[in-house]
Design a protein around this motif. Structure first.
Motif: not given
Length: 297
Positions: A235-259
């Motif tokens: 996700l970071e390589a694709a230009g998004h801000t991603a954060t690892l949390t105990p509940d998974g990866v949090v990212v500033d994009v819509e679910p479809a884009d993450l998928g």
């Protein structure tokens, strides 16, 4: 009712607070969030006249706190619930505060009932109080003068779940009757349940502010996968801000884009959803990731 404009506090070359601007209107609760050392307490101390600002201004009810006539009768402040003489009883501490503020001694009984401290507890020395009881005593002091504004730093610290629910109801009722509340807390779920607006501070600067609905709605997606670390890297390589949390990866994009990113990277996603009830926590973690003392494993 509270107005903070370009507030700055420097200690030598270090800017503890740097150009902070926000307001707390009547009839609202504003959650003031940030990691330890972000500058929250310094802002609140400048607002209440305990620390002079280097520049900028903080006013309450249209004036500097120190210029208010008998400020304790109009602004309820709790910055440190432990700042009570340990040898006095709870009732003695409130009685002295009542004499200082100039309210009748009968008001002491009113606020003791309001915060749920019994006559027996009020007669005990503060040194014997649990942390939760000290919090209730501190809140009693904040409400003593029948204030129009509340400035509270971690008021739920040490309260049990019932106590936290009680405090949330108390603050919501105060705001609904026209009061203004500035609330600093690390209990993000409780802030999300009571606050109308949010101000997030990191390294002395505001990193996000707005209504609760706006901030949570814009907080992106959360995913779990067979390799969360690899997903975050993709996700970071694709230009998004991603954060690892105990509940998974949090990212500033819509679910479809993450998928789509996960598919292109060949990563199996096991759970993918928009932010739900934990949106504020995930938003906070993402916005303050650079200030965190923790390192994701």
């Amino acid at each position: 009712m509270i107005q903070i404009e370009n507030l700055t506090k420097r200690y030598g070359r270090v800017a503890a607070v740097d150009g902070v601007t926000f307001s707390v209107p009547a009839g609202s609760v504003t959650g003031f969030l940030g990691p330890n050392g972000a500058g929250k307490s310094t802002v609140m101390r400048m607002l209440t006249g305990l620390t002079p600002p280097t520049s900028g201004r903080a006013t309450v009810l249209g004036k500097d706190y120190r210029d208010l006539v008998n400020p304790g009768s109009r602004v309820g402040v709790m910055l440190d619930a432990s700042a009570q003489h340990p040898g006095r009883t709870g009732r003695e501490a409130l009685t002295l505060a009542a004499l200082t503020v100039g309210v009748p001694r009968t008001r002491v009984d009113d606020v003791l009932r309001l915060v749920g401290l019994t006559d027996d507890e009020a007669g005990r020395r503060v040194r014997t109080y649990s942390l939760g009881m000290r919090q209730r005593l501190g809140l009693a002091g904040a409400f003593l003068g029948e204030p129009e504004v509340l400035v509270l730093d971690e008021p739920a610290n040490g309260l049990d779940p019932q106590g936290i629910h009680w405090m949330r109801t108390l603050l919501r009722d105060f705001a609904d009757r026209g009061g203004a509340v500035l609330l600093s807390s690390h209990l993000l779920h409780e802030v999300q349940a009571v606050a109308d607006d949010i101000v997030v501070i990191g390294r002395g600067r505001i990193v996000a502010q707005g209504s609760m609905a706006e901030l949570v709605a814009g907080s992106g997606s959360r995913a779990r996968s067979e390799d969360d670390g690899a997903l975050a890297v993709a996700l970071e390589a694709a230009g998004h801000t991603a954060t690892l949390t105990p509940d998974g990866v949090v990212v500033d994009v819509e679910p479809a884009d993450l998928g789509r990113v996960a598919l292109a990277a060949g990563i199996v996603v096991t759970d993918l959803r928009p932010h739900g009830s934990q949106g504020l926590e995930e938003l906070f973690l993402r916005l303050t990731a650079d200030d965190s003392r923790e390192v994701a494993a």
